[in-house]
Design an enzyme around this catalytic site. Structure first.
Site, PDB file in Angstrom:
ATOM      1  N   ASP A   1     -57.700 -93.386   1.991  1.00  0.00           N
ATOM      2  CA  ASP A   1     -56.672 -94.194   2.650  1.00  0.00           C
ATOM      3  C   ASP A   1     -56.152 -93.558   3.920  1.00  0.00           C
ATOM      4  O   ASP A   1     -55.505 -94.213   4.733  1.00  0.00           O
ATOM      5  CB  ASP A   1     -55.480 -94.395   1.704  1.00  0.00           C
ATOM      6  CG  ASP A   1     -54.775 -93.074   1.419  1.00  0.00           C
ATOM      7  OD1 ASP A   1     -55.459 -92.138   0.958  1.00  0.00           O
ATOM      8  OD2 ASP A   1     -53.569 -92.963   1.681  1.00  0.00           O
TER       9      ASP A   1
ATOM     10  N   ASP B   1     -54.590 -89.471  -4.042  1.00  0.00           N
ATOM     11  CA  ASP B   1     -53.335 -90.212  -3.859  1.00  0.00           C
ATOM     12  C   ASP B   1     -53.460 -91.218  -2.704  1.00  0.00           C
ATOM     13  O   ASP B   1     -53.823 -90.853  -1.586  1.00  0.00           O
ATOM     14  CB  ASP B   1     -52.171 -89.236  -3.587  1.00  0.00           C
ATOM     15  CG  ASP B   1     -50.817 -89.853  -3.933  1.00  0.00           C
ATOM     16  OD1 ASP B   1     -50.752 -91.044  -4.274  1.00  0.00           O
ATOM     17  OD2 ASP B   1     -49.815 -89.127  -3.851  1.00  0.00           O
TER      18      ASP B   1
ATOM     19  N   LYS C   1     -59.756 -81.230   3.858  1.00  0.00           N
ATOM     20  CA  LYS C   1     -60.012 -82.338   4.783  1.00  0.00           C
ATOM     21  C   LYS C   1     -59.032 -82.270   5.945  1.00  0.00           C
ATOM     22  O   LYS C   1     -57.885 -81.928   5.711  1.00  0.00           O
ATOM     23  CB  LYS C   1     -59.818 -83.676   4.048  1.00  0.00           C
ATOM     24  CG  LYS C   1     -60.711 -83.878   2.848  1.00  0.00           C
ATOM     25  CD  LYS C   1     -60.348 -85.166   2.097  1.00  0.00           C
ATOM     26  CE  LYS C   1     -59.119 -84.994   1.226  1.00  0.00           C
ATOM     27  NZ  LYS C   1     -58.795 -86.180   0.405  1.00  0.00           N
TER      28      LYS C   1
ATOM     29  N   ASP D   1     -60.937 -89.770  -2.267  1.00  0.00           N
ATOM     30  CA  ASP D   1     -59.619 -89.151  -2.154  1.00  0.00           C
ATOM     31  C   ASP D   1     -58.829 -89.562  -3.398  1.00  0.00           C
ATOM     32  O   ASP D   1     -59.208 -90.516  -4.097  1.00  0.00           O
ATOM     33  CB  ASP D   1     -58.941 -89.673  -0.885  1.00  0.00           C
ATOM     34  CG  ASP D   1     -57.475 -89.311  -0.855  1.00  0.00           C
ATOM     35  OD1 ASP D   1     -57.160 -88.112  -0.961  1.00  0.00           O
ATOM     36  OD2 ASP D   1     -56.635 -90.232  -0.753  1.00  0.00           O
TER      37      ASP D   1
END
Lengths: 254, 254
Positions: free
Chosen positions: B206, B12, B181, B10
């Site tokens: 995250d 950010d 996602k 991922d």
């Protein structure tokens, strides 16, 4: 039909449909006027001022004073004044809600509000929504003039104010306060303002989830007219039934 | 850590946070590069083109070719091509989704579309949303690049693309299709494009609801890093657990 002292009408789908008058409703309201019975217009549309609504009604042949017009903008402004009198308010919305808040001397701001008030805004932008979201995350109370997800137009359904309020609420994970129908707040204002008993009032509308539920929650009689958004057939499926279901208002004699 | 052939990151909250690099992630990716292990970037952000994302990564000291960048825009365009090859598509969105649809020779229109594709659009207006609503009511299929309700910014959460897609879906009473996602579509594209086994792939992120669920639904191993939106503590409460939970990627040796 039972004798009532106060007849409360929804507008679109009840008195007119888009740009066309609904003749049975127009005639019914004229008879009320002749018989000097009280009537009011109760609308979730917060975009127009009472004066703009009065003009629109006149084009359909309905005479009304601004005092007979109760919009979700007005009830929202009154609620803000009573509960957040000194608060700073960030507004998303058009003429009607801005005028109503101004009439109630609400302090309108662009930064650091205590309250976010949202009415339908056809000039809404990502920036306005983002600003509302950040304010609510910083503790501002989220108030919507009404919770209508969609509004009928001649081309089809378009997004209603409720859809934008719910967007902000979902981003911020809060529950908004809604003042328009089906909240009974508008009918309560009419009752208090004129000293009616609930049993003397009737709410007339085409939309079950706003008009009829508003009357039921308030505790007055209700009339569903089959001239708008929701058919009699659909209304018959509901658990809580209106007092009367009619095709149109020509079925009643006054 | 088990040996993998393909590391899917991922962006950010995983590689950087807003405008700041996450040093442990940058170092980890550099080691992957030195060891000639494959790595990919998997982002729900449909607003940027692969070239814009490549430039952004370079500013954080991460070297990647455009072919290593898989965005929700790309997977959406590929899906539209495969399922609606000849269709007319109305687009709400920014550079990334428009570029991706263009690369796939999708026929973009303003009127009478068969498909409505929505990606995040910070220039969104009432008129664009109303147009999408009317098209969907007329039978167009509603596709969202991703279903993120909110996006984190330094000031707080702002509305994500999912919140606007859900607004349209709610007005029209339809179920949208989402490609980003946690849909496993992007990971499946990486697998097919490079001939990996699922067991050779790992998804690192995250955000539980997007990154980790994406890996779990796809069927590969997952790593949750405690450097972004969702804390390890919150992840521990979930029924389906990631394969690894770490503070940051310095906990792994390659």
């Amino acid at each position: 039909m039972k004798q009532y002292r106060a007849f409360c009408f929804d507008l679109d789908g009840t008195v007119y449909r888009g740009k066309e008058a609904i003749p049975a409703a127009i005639k019914f309201i004229r008879t009320l006027r002749e018989k000097q019975l009280d009537y009011f217009f109760v609308t979730n549309n917060s975009s127009k001022t009472p004066s703009q609504i009065k003009e629109a009604l006149l084009r359909f042949g309905v005479e009304a004073s601004e005092k007979q017009i109760y919009s979700s903008a007005f009830v929202t402004a009154k609620y803000v004044k009573e509960h957040f009198g000194q608060a700073k308010v960030f507004v998303i919305g058009q003429d009607g809600i801005r005028y109503a808040l101004g009439q109630h001397n609400i302090h309108i701001v662009e930064e650091n509000p205590d309250v976010v008030v949202m009415g339908i805004d056809r000039m809404i932008t990502y920036q306005k929504l983002a600003k509302a979201c950040l304010a609510v995350q910083n503790g501002a109370t989220l108030i919507g003039t009404n919770e209508d997800i969609r509004v009928p137009t001649e081309a089809g359904f378009q997004p209603g104010n409720g859809s934008f309020v719910k967007l902000v609420a979902q981003v911020c994970n809060v529950e908004p306060i809604f003042l328009g129908k089906p909240s009974p707040a508008i009918l309560e204002m009419i009752r208090q303002g004129h000293g009616y008993q609930k049993s003397e009032m009737v709410m007339i509308g085409d939309n079950y989830d706003t008009d009829i539920l508003c009357g039921i929650r308030f505790g007055c009689d209700t009339v569903h007219v089959n001239t708008g958004a929701v058919s009699t057939e659909k209304v018959k499926e509901k658990e809580l039934q209106p007092t009367y279901c009619v095709q149109d208002l020509s079925e009643f004699e006054l």
